[in-house]
Design an enzyme around this catalytic site. Structure first.
Site, mmCIF file in Angstrom:
data_model
loop_
_atom_site.group_PDB
_atom_site.id
_atom_site.type_symbol
_atom_site.label_atom_id
_atom_site.label_comp_id
_atom_site.label_asym_id
_atom_site.label_seq_id
_atom_site.Cartn_x
_atom_site.Cartn_y
_atom_site.Cartn_z
ATOM 1 N N ASP A 12 0.814 -1.216 0.000
ATOM 2 C CA ASP A 12 0.000 0.000 0.000
ATOM 3 C C ASP A 12 0.846 1.264 0.000
ATOM 4 O O ASP A 12 0.626 2.179 -0.800
ATOM 5 C CB ASP A 12 -0.945 0.004 1.205
ATOM 6 C CG ASP A 12 -1.986 -1.104 1.135
ATOM 7 O OD1 ASP A 12 -2.423 -1.434 0.021
ATOM 8 O OD2 ASP A 12 -2.351 -1.639 2.199
ATOM 9 N N LEU A 32 10.209 4.182 8.993
ATOM 10 C CA LEU A 32 10.367 4.434 10.417
ATOM 11 C C LEU A 32 10.791 3.158 11.138
ATOM 12 O O LEU A 32 10.074 2.155 11.107
ATOM 13 C CB LEU A 32 9.055 4.946 11.009
ATOM 14 C CG LEU A 32 8.487 6.216 10.390
ATOM 15 C CD1 LEU A 32 7.246 6.656 11.150
ATOM 16 C CD2 LEU A 32 9.525 7.326 10.363
ATOM 17 N N CYS A 101 -0.250 5.074 17.650
ATOM 18 C CA CYS A 101 0.860 5.223 16.705
ATOM 19 C C CYS A 101 0.531 6.295 15.677
ATOM 20 O O CYS A 101 1.378 7.143 15.355
ATOM 21 C CB CYS A 101 1.142 3.885 16.017
ATOM 22 S SG CYS A 101 2.589 3.915 14.932
ATOM 23 N N CYS A 198 2.472 -4.880 16.163
ATOM 24 C CA CYS A 198 3.813 -4.958 15.573
ATOM 25 C C CYS A 198 4.901 -5.198 16.605
ATOM 26 O O CYS A 198 5.921 -5.832 16.308
ATOM 27 C CB CYS A 198 4.107 -3.701 14.762
ATOM 28 S SG CYS A 198 4.246 -2.175 15.730
#
Length: 363
Positions: A12, A32, A101, A198
């Site tokens: 994406d 990041l 986040c 994550c």
């Protein structure tokens, strides 16, 4: 425009960056580095912040012919996302780390640095749409309802929306994005979507929390206060949970019981029948507006309490710094700490973190 494209290493964000380049913008890619946890450095990690992801992002940037950098935001991520996640569970709440986040890292820390460096906007691969109006940009759902990510973007403010770019919002399906990636020669065209949290790469949230919060045995009680079982840590339970309760005392009617409440102070978990999960009212003080705030203190809206939940028609009131929502049909299994996102049609109006819930079923 000068665009800073946040490239996660997935399909994406790679296609979003490609579309920004094709639109004639001056684009720079950045990945990041958010976590230094060992599990995120191994092939097969289930999150979106691995070394392999950084390499995939770099290959995509090279294919697009744009500059590429890796920025270490791991300390900020630890303080604003991971520590918040742990503290929320300690307090008996159920947080959404993806919301934090987006709020604290991708559209705060990253955007702040981008603006400092002279960029006009941050580009991401989120499925959402921006609509320009005389009052400023509005955040709307994506055209692909199955992939719509406007819920997790509900934390964005008007100022942040003014410096964001979502090239995928009008794409009818993810399959078309993958096909476009293949046509562009991007190696991530068939890369699986990331999932789970994550920073917990093995998916064992209960075990991960036990290491950080600790294990403390306590009682599982019914709504009358009678002890019906034991647990090894209240942090391992969340409202609406049915499995893994190991209750020693069956319900009088023999029906399954669900977690209704987590009480961290007394280290107690409250269970009851499914119908007791019905919630007639939610409220919270930590709120923000995605653009122009409502002009009225009470208004009709649709409310979504999970990323993939159906929106529910509701009546909202905004008073003394708190938002209170009463749905037309009770919510089911709402936990303090969750985020409620308010919509008017396809537009995201704003959001708040749920502090208080009121059951539709009295004890």
């Amino acid at each position: 425009m000068r665009i800073l494209a946040a490239m996660s290493g997935g399909v994406d964000s790679a296609v979003a960056a490609a579309r920004a380049v094709e639109a004639g913008h001056e684009v720079v890619g950045v990945h990041l580095a958010l976590s230094r946890a060992g599990g995120t450095l191994r092939t097969g990690s289930r999150g979106c912040c691995t070394i392999e992801d950084a390499m995939d992002a770099r290959r995509a940037a090279d294919r697009l012919g744009i500059p590429f950098y890796v920025w270490d935001f791991s300390e900020r991520f630890r303080d604003d996302v991971i520590e918040d996640f742990v503290s929320e569970y300690r307090a008996g709440r159920t947080p959404n780390p993806c919301m934090r986040c987006n709020e604290k890292i991708k559209f705060a820390a990253l955007l702040e640095r981008a603006l400092e460096l002279g960029f006009d906007a941050v580009c991401t691969g989120h499925y959402a749409t921006l609509v320009e109006t005389p009052d400023g940009p509005e955040l709307h759902r994506a055209s692909d309802q199955a992939k719509d990510q406007s819920y997790v973007l509900g934390v964005l403010t008007a100022e942040q929306l003014a410096h964001t770019y979502f090239p995928l919002g009008s794409t009818p399906s993810k399959a078309l994005v993958r096909a476009e990636a293949a046509e562009r020669g991007l190696t991530v065209a068939q890369k699986p979507d990331s999932h789970d949290i994550c920073f917990i790469p093995d998916g064992d949230t209960r075990g991960w929390l036990a290491e950080r919060v600790g294990v403390a045995e306590g009682d599982i009680v019914d709504r009358s206060g009678s002890v019906v079982g034991q647990h090894e840590g209240a942090h391992g339970y969340t409202v609406g949970q049915r499995r893994g309760l190991s209750l020693g005392v069956p319900a009088p009617d023999g029906k399954p019981r669900f977690v209704l409440e987590v009480r961290p102070v007394s280290n107690t978990v409250v269970v009851g029948p499914r119908e007791a999960l019905a919630t007639a009212e939610i409220s919270g003080h930590r709120h923000s507006w995605a653009g122009r705030a409502p002009q009225e203190s009470a208004f009709a809206c649709d409310v979504q309490i999970r990323a993939h939940a159906d929106p529910v028609p509701a009546w909202a009131t905004w008073q003394d710094g708190a938002l209170t929502v009463r749905p037309e049909v009770p919510f089911e299994g709402v936990a303090p700490g969750q985020t409620a996102v308010l919509y008017v049609g396809t537009r995201v109006l704003g959001q708040f973190t749920i502090d208080r819930t009121v059951s539709a079923v009295p004890v």
